[in-house]
Design a protein around this motif. Structure first.
Motif, mmCIF file in Angstrom:
data_model
loop_
_atom_site.group_PDB
_atom_site.id
_atom_site.type_symbol
_atom_site.label_atom_id
_atom_site.label_comp_id
_atom_site.label_asym_id
_atom_site.label_seq_id
_atom_site.Cartn_x
_atom_site.Cartn_y
_atom_site.Cartn_z
ATOM 1 N N UNK A 690 0.784 -1.268 -0.183
ATOM 2 C CA UNK A 690 -0.012 -0.091 0.130
ATOM 3 C C UNK A 690 0.751 1.417 -0.037
ATOM 4 N N UNK A 691 2.072 1.348 0.878
ATOM 5 C CA UNK A 691 2.764 2.608 0.997
ATOM 6 C C UNK A 691 3.725 2.618 -0.347
ATOM 7 N N UNK A 692 3.856 1.652 -1.261
ATOM 8 C CA UNK A 692 4.419 1.495 -2.365
ATOM 9 C C UNK A 692 6.112 1.551 -2.060
ATOM 10 N N UNK A 693 6.474 0.980 -1.038
ATOM 11 C CA UNK A 693 7.743 0.649 -0.749
ATOM 12 C C UNK A 693 8.583 0.281 -1.523
ATOM 13 N N UNK A 694 8.503 -0.597 -2.486
ATOM 14 C CA UNK A 694 9.430 -1.215 -3.688
ATOM 15 C C UNK A 694 9.967 0.188 -4.309
ATOM 16 N N UNK A 695 9.019 1.211 -4.727
ATOM 17 C CA UNK A 695 9.547 2.264 -5.263
ATOM 18 C C UNK A 695 10.627 2.802 -4.737
ATOM 19 N N UNK A 696 11.105 2.676 -3.432
ATOM 20 C CA UNK A 696 12.165 3.405 -2.607
ATOM 21 C C UNK A 696 13.465 2.575 -2.946
ATOM 22 N N UNK A 697 13.095 1.422 -3.543
ATOM 23 C CA UNK A 697 14.560 0.762 -4.015
ATOM 24 C C UNK A 697 15.304 1.583 -4.998
ATOM 25 N N UNK A 698 14.898 2.329 -5.797
ATOM 26 C CA UNK A 698 15.363 3.028 -6.818
ATOM 27 C C UNK A 698 16.325 4.193 -6.199
ATOM 28 N N UNK A 699 15.785 5.032 -5.298
ATOM 29 C CA UNK A 699 16.789 6.353 -4.838
ATOM 30 C C UNK A 699 17.680 5.530 -3.923
ATOM 31 N N UNK A 700 17.274 4.547 -3.227
ATOM 32 C CA UNK A 700 18.327 3.942 -2.144
ATOM 33 C C UNK A 700 19.606 3.321 -3.113
ATOM 34 N N UNK A 701 19.435 2.582 -3.960
ATOM 35 C CA UNK A 701 20.261 1.884 -4.864
ATOM 36 C C UNK A 701 20.976 2.949 -5.550
ATOM 37 N N UNK A 702 20.484 3.988 -6.054
ATOM 38 C CA UNK A 702 21.039 5.227 -6.670
ATOM 39 C C UNK A 702 21.979 5.885 -5.768
ATOM 40 N N UNK A 703 21.503 6.121 -4.714
ATOM 41 C CA UNK A 703 22.164 6.840 -3.644
ATOM 42 C C UNK A 703 23.734 6.318 -3.469
ATOM 43 N N UNK A 704 23.623 5.036 -3.069
ATOM 44 C CA UNK A 704 24.598 4.175 -2.938
ATOM 45 C C UNK A 704 25.554 4.380 -4.266
ATOM 46 N N UNK A 705 25.183 4.143 -5.397
ATOM 47 C CA UNK A 705 26.234 4.440 -6.552
ATOM 48 C C UNK A 705 26.778 5.594 -6.448
ATOM 49 N N UNK A 706 25.906 6.527 -6.282
ATOM 50 C CA UNK A 706 26.543 7.979 -6.389
ATOM 51 C C UNK A 706 27.795 8.356 -5.248
ATOM 52 N N UNK A 707 27.485 7.475 -4.132
ATOM 53 C CA UNK A 707 28.533 7.643 -3.180
ATOM 54 C C UNK A 707 29.755 7.069 -3.622
#
Length: 853
Positions: A690-707
């Protein structure tokens, strides 16, 4: 040599020790006229006893044996002596009112029948005199060194200095044996260097040597070896002609050594009075076809106008440099008996050689004499009329005596004695202090120094003597060597006057091996001289642009060797550009996939309310399509000339957009699993959907790559690099990854996301439903992972522009795999099978999702 010299001294001393009663010489010549004249340049010793008289008088006579067989060389020497006396006696600044006169004695070594030591004509031993006989001032000896060596001790006993005008000989320079014998000719201190310089000038490196077996020959051989080693010239053979009774037995051995050798140039040096001359007389009838390099004393005629060193190519001779004496040729041309006193003089010579008749009452009254002069006679005897080196040294010897006498006269006037106002006599020892240190300038303008320690031989004239016709040869000065000049300027040659008797104007060769042409280097042959070698091609990217190079030269990094390996060419800047066929193809492919992705996005936006678009999270589909668009566009950063900005953007853009794409696929896969695998979902799992939590995978993974990319750029970022070795003829401009570890960390992190997506999609591949895209996600990630797993070995096995092309192709292939595997079936249904995109088809999915919510 020492035994022979000792024997000669004993014999001559015994001959000269007997005193004979004198016989009055007749008014006219008692000896029969010699009709047969010696043909050739045989050396006959001549010594000249100098004495003085008041006033200006002419030379009064030759000695009694002048009518014996003389050669043209002797006559030439005698007139050189008379020319010097004439100049001195006519010069008011040297010995004013005093004349130098001379007594001539020739052929002493062969004249064992001594007539008298007290005759009217004077004693054979210089300074031996009876009452009312003349005492001589000084003796000039030469050109044969043996005569001077034998007379030296006798002259020392008789207290008379000796000037030796022949070629320099080390035996005569011994102060212990000959303390008052002075050389007029300088020592050959640089002859070996001069000869080697000539050999190098003509590009000869394979040379033979024929040396006399004595101290002077062996010393020259030692110096010759040293200079040859320094200049890269080799001795093909060395023949040392022995000086004993067995040399005739070895004559054939010496001859075969010359003929069997491939060396066409032979250096000759040694005592001309040794057996070395005998060998060449034996070989004179055979044309050896060699180029002889020797000193001027070997440039001699032996018979009927034929040179001793006859050769098809001619002979190169070195002589001490001297200037021509002004007026000497004119003096030779005008010489005649009437120029001298009325006493017995040159009339004897004219009577001997020019067929003059003579009055019975007056020996000087020549009749029926032809108009022939000494010049014509010398020419008929095949002898050059110009001044020779020996004549030049004799001329300087007379001037040295005059200057020494002049100094003695100025400082010791009281010691002179007068005899009836005609003759002058004084102690010859008083001349020694002045004689050994006298320095003067001769009429030719050359400096003459009698100091033996300061006398240096540094200049040579080089002549080329060639036989053109029988009894006709040409001797031409072709160069000069001067040790005063810098090393590379010591030898000066005039190429235009060197004629080698060949149809083509090409210098004969004398080489052990054919020269290595440019593009090759020398490889020494085992066990042979350094001048013998093989030629091998230069290695890759090395050149040799000269002949006979020992080592090839490596081209600079920005240049490369041409196919012939003779020149280094400038490398061309190369990179994967748009004008390159490969770059153009990849760019076109990129634009095609970009257009296709953009078109797919447009289709999804237009049909966004359809069930197939809404299935599996419509927003994630939009994000994935946008990331694929940037994935395709980022490949353009790899095409074109790299700069610092594009190098940084290549890796960071690639890492970020592919991380977004891979994480989006992971989010879509997680969404499918949560929707279809949770049969009785708990409150927590229901909240995740309901909270669309899978969508948060994208920013989390991208942030790690940016680091990770930030750490990369902050430590060792990519930069523009030039690879000069990867491609021949080109300098490849590429983007260096900088930190390889950071690059593989980026790829590893991206691979882990892709692998996670593949595993999750693989587990959900068999979930039932019409719009379940788990199978498509599984296959797309399989393609994605396969591409990048294949990329690593292929990338490391390629070089140059191919490396960049492989990376671009991997980007395009992996992006196209995601696009085609995930969206191609949906676009097909939307555009071609619109009936399948209906509510009834999607009702079951909606019902399950609603229950899950």
């Amino acid at each position: 040599m020492i035994k022979m010299f000792s024997l000669m001294v004993v014999l001559l001393t015994l001959k000269l020790s007997f005193l004979f009663s004198s016989s009055i010489e007749p008014r006219c010549f008692w000896r029969l006229k010699t009709n047969k004249i010696w043909e050739g340049d045989k050396d006959i010793d001549c010594f000249f006893s100098i004495y003085t008289k008041f006033g200006h008088v002419k030379n009064e006579y030759f000695s009694g044996n002048l009518d014996k067989r003389l050669t043209a060389k002797n006559i030439h020497l005698i007139f050189s002596l008379y020319f010097a006396l004439k100049e001195i006696n006519q010069n008011p600044h040297i010995l004013p009112n005093i004349s130098l006169l001379v007594k001539v004695k020739c052929n002493l070594l062969n004249d064992w029948r001594i007539k008298s030591l007290t005759s009217k004509s004077g004693a054979i031993i210089p300074n031996y005199h009876c009452i009312n006989q003349r005492r001589y001032l000084i003796v000039l000896t030469g050109p044969m060194w043996l005569t001077s060596a034998i007379l030296g001790p006798l002259l020392y006993i008789s207290k008379r200095p000796e000037l030796y005008y022949g070629p320099f000989h080390p035996l005569l320079s011994s102060q212990e044996q000959f303390p008052y014998l002075y050389h007029m000719a300088p020592k050959d201190t640089s002859l070996a260097l001069a000869m080697v310089s000539l050999v190098v000038h003509f590009s000869w490196n394979w040379v033979g040597a024929i040396i006399s077996d004595d101290d002077i020959g062996l010393q020259f051989l030692l110096e010759l070896r040293k200079e040859m080693k320094r200049s890269g010239v080799c001795l093909a053979f060395v023949s040392i002609i022995i000086n004993d009774e067995t040399f005739l037995k070895n004559a054939d051995t010496y001859y075969n050594q010359i003929m069997m050798s491939s060396a066409k140039v032979v250096i000759i040096y040694g005592d001309k009075d040794s057996n070395l001359q005998v060998n060449f007389r034996l070989w004179n009838l055979v044309n050896l076809q060699r180029i002889w390099v020797t000193t001027t004393q070997w440039d001699m005629i032996i018979h009927n106008g034929k040179f001793l060193l006859s050769s098809f190519y001619g002979t190169l001779t070195f002589s001490h440099h001297y200037s021509e004496l002004p007026g000497f040729k004119t003096f030779i041309q005008t010489a005649h008996p009437t120029n001298y006193s009325n006493d017995i003089s040159l009339a004897r010579l004219w009577w001997m050689y020019f067929n003059c008749s003579m009055s019975s009452f007056n020996c000087n009254n020549l009749k029926n004499c032809p108009t022939i002069t000494i010049l014509n006679w010398l020419f008929n005897q095949h002898f050059e009329i110009s001044l020779s080196g020996t004549s030049y040294d004799l001329h300087n010897a007379v001037y040295a005596v005059a200057h020494a006498l002049h100094q003695t006269l100025l400082q010791q006037v009281d010691t002179w004695q007068s005899n009836d106002g005609k003759e002058l006599e004084f102690d010859s020892w008083q001349m020694v202090p002045f004689l050994k240190n006298i320095q003067f300038t001769n009429p030719a303008g050359d400096q003459v120094n009698m100091n033996q320690k300061e006398k240096m031989n540094t200049e040579y004239d080089i002549h080329h003597t060639v036989d053109f016709l029988p009894k006709l040869g040409l001797k031409v000065k072709i160069g000069m060597f001067s040790q005063y000049l810098p090393y590379d300027q010591q030898l000066s040659m005039s190429e235009k006057v060197t004629q080698w008797n060949t149809d083509i104007s090409q210098t004969p060769t004398s080489l052990c091996s054919i020269p290595c042409s440019p593009g090759f280097r020398k490889s020494p042959q085992q066990g042979k001289a350094v001048c013998c070698f093989d030629c091998i091609p230069c290695p890759e990217n090395e050149i040799s642009n000269k002949t006979d190079m020992d080592q090839c030269v490596k081209c600079p990094d920005d240049q490369y060797a041409d196919p012939g390996r003779t020149h280094c060419l400038k490398k061309v800047m190369a990179f994967l550009g748009y004008e390159d066929p490969l770059g153009m193809s990849l760019a076109c492919l990129t634009l095609c996939f970009f257009s296709l992705t953009a078109l797919t996005l447009c289709v999804f936006l237009k049909h966004q309310d359809t069930p197939i678009v809404k299935a599996n999270n419509r927003t994630l589909s939009y994000v994935l399509l946008m990331s694929l668009i940037f994935c395709f566009l980022c490949s353009l950063l790899f095409i074109g000339r790299p700069v610092m900005a594009t190098c940084i953007m290549q890796q960071t853009t690639f890492a970020v957009v592919f991380t977004v794409a891979a994480s989006t696929v992971l989010a879509k896969t997680v969404t499918v699993v949560l929707a279809f695998k949770v049969t009785n979902p708990s409150r927590r799992l229901r909240w995740l959907l309901v909270s669309r939590a899978p969508n948060f995978i994208i920013p989390i993974c991208t942030t790690i790559q940016l680091i990770i990319c930030g750490i990369w750029l902050g430590t060792y970022p990519p930069f523009v690099d030039a690879d000069v070795h990867v491609e021949k003829g080109h300098i490849l401009i590429i983007c260096n990854k900088g930190s390889i570890i950071a690059f593989y960390c980026v790829l590893g992190y991206l691979g882990s996301i892709a692998m996670g997506s593949f595993i999750v999609a693989f587990l959900a591949r068999n979930l039932p439903d019409t719009f379940n895209e788990a199978k498509y996600l599984t296959f797309s990630m399989l393609v994605f992972c396969s591409v990048w797993v294949t990329f690593l070995p292929v990338y490391h096995s390629t070089k140059g522009k191919a490396m960049v092309a492989v990376e671009v192709f991997s980007i395009l292939a992996s992006s196209a795999g995601l696009l085609l595997c995930i969206f191609a079936p949906k676009v097909y249904i939307i555009l071609l099978r619109s009936g399948g995109n209906s509510f009834q088809k999607s009702w079951n999915v909606r019902f399950r999702i609603q229950n899950a919510h």
